[in-house]
Scaffold this active site. Structure first.
Site, PDB file in Angstrom:
ATOM      1  N   ALA A   1       1.540  -4.332  -3.601  1.00  0.00           N
ATOM      2  CA  ALA A   1       1.188  -4.830  -2.280  1.00  0.00           C
ATOM      3  C   ALA A   1       2.457  -4.829  -1.444  1.00  0.00           C
ATOM      4  CB  ALA A   1       0.623  -6.236  -2.410  1.00  0.00           C
TER       5      ALA A   1
ATOM      6  N   GLY B   1       0.095  -4.539  -7.278  1.00  0.00           N
ATOM      7  CA  GLY B   1      -1.172  -4.060  -6.731  1.00  0.00           C
ATOM      8  C   GLY B   1      -1.413  -2.586  -7.018  1.00  0.00           C
TER       9      GLY B   1
ATOM     10  N   GLU C   1      -2.892  -2.522 -10.349  1.00  0.00           N
ATOM     11  CA  GLU C   1      -4.249  -3.078 -10.246  1.00  0.00           C
ATOM     12  C   GLU C   1      -5.217  -2.075  -9.612  1.00  0.00           C
ATOM     13  OE1 GLU C   1      -2.618  -6.585  -8.251  1.00  0.00           O
ATOM     14  OE2 GLU C   1      -3.671  -7.800  -9.735  1.00  0.00           O
TER      15      GLU C   1
ATOM     16  N   GLU D   1       4.767  -9.397 -10.580  1.00  0.00           N
ATOM     17  CA  GLU D   1       4.619 -10.474  -9.588  1.00  0.00           C
ATOM     18  C   GLU D   1       5.390 -11.734  -9.956  1.00  0.00           C
ATOM     19  OE1 GLU D   1       2.153  -8.604 -10.775  1.00  0.00           O
ATOM     20  OE2 GLU D   1       0.869  -7.947  -9.139  1.00  0.00           O
TER      21      GLU D   1
HETATM   22  N1  CO8 Z   1       6.429  -3.634  -0.616  1.00  0.00           N
HETATM   23  C1  CO8 Z   1       7.129  -3.261   0.472  1.00  0.00           C
HETATM   24  N2  CO8 Z   1       8.109  -2.336   0.428  1.00  0.00           N
HETATM   25  C2  CO8 Z   1       8.389  -1.768  -0.740  1.00  0.00           C
HETATM   26  C3  CO8 Z   1       7.706  -2.108  -1.933  1.00  0.00           C
HETATM   27  C4  CO8 Z   1       6.684  -3.092  -1.832  1.00  0.00           C
HETATM   28  N3  CO8 Z   1       5.939  -3.461  -2.875  1.00  0.00           N
HETATM   29  N4  CO8 Z   1       8.208  -1.382  -2.948  1.00  0.00           N
HETATM   30  C5  CO8 Z   1       9.174  -0.595  -2.432  1.00  0.00           C
HETATM   31  N5  CO8 Z   1       9.277  -0.822  -1.099  1.00  0.00           N
HETATM   32  C6  CO8 Z   1      10.213  -0.201  -0.156  1.00  0.00           C
HETATM   33  C7  CO8 Z   1      11.626  -0.739  -0.318  1.00  0.00           C
HETATM   34  O1  CO8 Z   1      11.766  -1.950   0.378  1.00  0.00           O
HETATM   35  C8  CO8 Z   1      12.438   0.381   0.281  1.00  0.00           C
HETATM   36  O2  CO8 Z   1      12.367   0.282   1.690  1.00  0.00           O
HETATM   37  P1  CO8 Z   1      13.753   0.355   2.569  1.00  0.00           P
HETATM   38  O3  CO8 Z   1      14.247   1.768   2.338  1.00  0.00           O
HETATM   39  O4  CO8 Z   1      13.257   0.112   3.961  1.00  0.00           O
HETATM   40  O5  CO8 Z   1      14.644  -0.668   2.017  1.00  0.00           O
HETATM   41  C9  CO8 Z   1      11.659   1.632  -0.128  1.00  0.00           C
HETATM   42  O6  CO8 Z   1      10.340   1.186  -0.453  1.00  0.00           O
HETATM   43  C10 CO8 Z   1      12.233   2.325  -1.330  1.00  0.00           C
HETATM   44  O7  CO8 Z   1      12.363   1.363  -2.365  1.00  0.00           O
HETATM   45  P2  CO8 Z   1      13.701   1.166  -3.240  1.00  0.00           P
HETATM   46  O8  CO8 Z   1      14.903   1.477  -2.420  1.00  0.00           O
HETATM   47  O9  CO8 Z   1      13.629  -0.186  -3.865  1.00  0.00           O
HETATM   48  O10 CO8 Z   1      13.482   2.322  -4.333  1.00  0.00           O
HETATM   49  P3  CO8 Z   1      14.036   2.356  -5.837  1.00  0.00           P
HETATM   50  O11 CO8 Z   1      13.711   3.731  -6.326  1.00  0.00           O
HETATM   51  O12 CO8 Z   1      15.427   1.868  -5.898  1.00  0.00           O
HETATM   52  O13 CO8 Z   1      13.131   1.267  -6.636  1.00  0.00           O
HETATM   53  C11 CO8 Z   1      11.068   0.152  -7.270  1.00  0.00           C
HETATM   54  C12 CO8 Z   1      11.758   1.465  -6.821  1.00  0.00           C
HETATM   55  C13 CO8 Z   1      11.538  -0.220  -8.668  1.00  0.00           C
HETATM   56  C14 CO8 Z   1       9.554   0.432  -7.306  1.00  0.00           C
HETATM   57  C15 CO8 Z   1      11.387  -0.997  -6.292  1.00  0.00           C
HETATM   58  O14 CO8 Z   1      11.137  -0.541  -4.962  1.00  0.00           O
HETATM   59  C16 CO8 Z   1      10.579  -2.234  -6.514  1.00  0.00           C
HETATM   60  O15 CO8 Z   1      10.868  -2.998  -7.419  1.00  0.00           O
HETATM   61  N6  CO8 Z   1       9.530  -2.478  -5.652  1.00  0.00           N
HETATM   62  C17 CO8 Z   1       8.729  -3.663  -5.720  1.00  0.00           C
HETATM   63  C18 CO8 Z   1       7.767  -3.615  -6.869  1.00  0.00           C
HETATM   64  C19 CO8 Z   1       6.962  -4.889  -6.919  1.00  0.00           C
HETATM   65  O16 CO8 Z   1       7.459  -5.973  -7.117  1.00  0.00           O
HETATM   66  N7  CO8 Z   1       5.621  -4.742  -6.742  1.00  0.00           N
HETATM   67  C20 CO8 Z   1       4.710  -5.851  -6.806  1.00  0.00           C
HETATM   68  C21 CO8 Z   1       4.460  -6.391  -5.464  1.00  0.00           C
HETATM   69  S1  CO8 Z   1       3.504  -7.898  -5.485  1.00  0.00           S
HETATM   70  C22 CO8 Z   1       1.922  -7.365  -5.614  1.00  0.00           C
HETATM   71  O17 CO8 Z   1       1.619  -6.192  -5.674  1.00  0.00           O
HETATM   72  C23 CO8 Z   1       0.894  -8.427  -5.641  1.00  0.00           C
HETATM   73  C24 CO8 Z   1      -0.480  -7.863  -5.918  1.00  0.00           C
HETATM   74  C25 CO8 Z   1      -1.490  -8.443  -5.011  1.00  0.00           C
HETATM   75  C26 CO8 Z   1      -2.763  -7.673  -4.991  1.00  0.00           C
HETATM   76  C27 CO8 Z   1      -2.680  -6.275  -4.441  1.00  0.00           C
HETATM   77  C28 CO8 Z   1      -4.040  -5.646  -4.265  1.00  0.00           C
HETATM   78  C29 CO8 Z   1      -4.053  -4.130  -4.308  1.00  0.00           C
END
Ligand code: CO8
Length: 263
Positions: free
Chosen positions: A69, A113, A116, A136
């Site tokens: 998400a 998400g 999921e 999460e």
């Molecule tokens: N939300 C918003 N932006 C994101 C997300 C995210 N989940 N994941 C990555 N991005 C963005 C980063 O902020 C970054 O943007 P910017 O260049 O503007 O800083 C860009 O994508 C590239 O990301 P990274 O620089 O971090 O790329 P890396 O290759 O270094 O890392 C990762 C990749 C490991 C995937 C890392 O981006 C990461 O850990 N992302 C978050 C993963 C996460 O925690 N996901 C769970 C989110 S909570 C959730 O999903 C709750 C579920 C609720 C229900 C959903 C229903 C469908």
């Protein structure tokens, strides 16, 4: 379901009877923002209604199926806003309103998400190196789109509890070994090719039988065994009323290829 131009997804019809939706928000690794989910729901509904589509393929990029998400969108959301707007509820509408089979083709990150969303689909294929997880807990929250339920049903309580409490990721190879994924592929290209092949196979069968088959298998996730078997038998009986069941059995007896009325 009128034709619509999308900003965060792409839709194509790459094979006869197959509709493909590609999540396309590369700068945010396909993070599932509300506008993206609205587009996804619209595209799924359009394919579900389309007389020329029989199976749907949902994929992302080689790097990311979806990184979860949109954390930036959620970071300021209050309880009252989330509760009163039923935040996320519509995100899983594909599990209730889409009647055609959906194949998830997962490469790269499928986190939170994203994991999921893949679990909501009917068949999950992935690359061996795909990166699944429910991280999460690291954000001070929990899975909100069925992860704690669908992952637990798929891999059992012991593993699901460990993954959800630690936020530890798992690979595509593990997803296959644990029964989350039906097949794995060495490369992204092979993943897409294999997924399209399966979608095309499904699209070659009677739409009536395909819809019934998806419905009864999914019922197994909700009903106790006895009720599920009874439900299956009712639907099985009802198919004696379908032209395609007669065509399929006659074609077998005559050693011919079935030409479905409802394809
Ligand atoms: N939300 C918003 N932006 C994101 C997300 C995210 N989940 N994941 C990555 N991005 C963005 C980063 O902020 C970054 O943007 P910017 O260049 O503007 O800083 C860009 O994508 C590239 O990301 P990274 O620089 O971090 O790329 P890396 O290759 O270094 O890392 C990762 C990749 C490991 C995937 C890392 O981006 C990461 O850990 N992302 C978050 C993963 C996460 O925690 N996901 C769970 C989110 S909570 C959730 O999903 C709750 C579920 C609720 C229900 C959903 C229903 C469908």
């Amino acid at each position: 379901w009128s034709v619509k131009s999308y900003e965060f997804i792409q839709t194509t019809e790459p094979r006869p009877g197959v509709g493909q939706i590609t999540l396309n928000r590369p700068k945010a690794l396909n993070a599932l923002s509300t506008p993206l989910i609205e587009e996804l729901n619209h595209a799924l509904q359009a394919f579900d209604q389309s007389p020329t589509i029989s199976a749907i393929l949902l994929t992302g990029s080689q790097k990311a199926f979806a990184a979860g998400a949109d954390i930036k969108e959620m970071s300021t959301l209050t309880f009252a806003e989330a509760y009163t707007t039923s935040f996320i509820e519509s995100w899983s509408s594909l599990t209730t309103s889409i009647k055609k089979p959906i194949i998830a083709a997962v490469s790269g990150h499928a986190l939170g998400g994203g994991c999921e969303l893949a679990l909501m689909c009917d068949i999950l294929y992935c690359t061996e190196t795909a990166n699944f997880g429910q991280p999460e807990i690291k954000l001070g929250t929990i899975p909100g789109a069925g992860g704690s339920q669908r992952l637990t049903r798929a891999i059992g309580k012991a593993r699901a509890m460990e993954l959800i409490l630690t936020g530890k990721n798992f690979t595509g190879k593990e997803a296959f070994e644990w029964g989350v994924a039906a097949r794995t592929f060495p490369t992204y290209e092979e993943l897409i090719e294999g997924s399209l092949g399966t979608a095309e196979t499904i699209a070659g069968y009677s739409k009536v039988a395909v819809k019934a088959a998806k419905e009864v298998v999914n019922k197994s996730q909700d009903l106790p065994l006895r009720d599920g078997v009874e439900y299956e038998r009712r639907v099985f009986h009802s198919l004696f009323g379908s032209e395609d069941q007669k065509i399929g059995m006659k074609a077998f007896a005559e050693k011919k290829k079935a030409e479905w009325v409802h394809k």
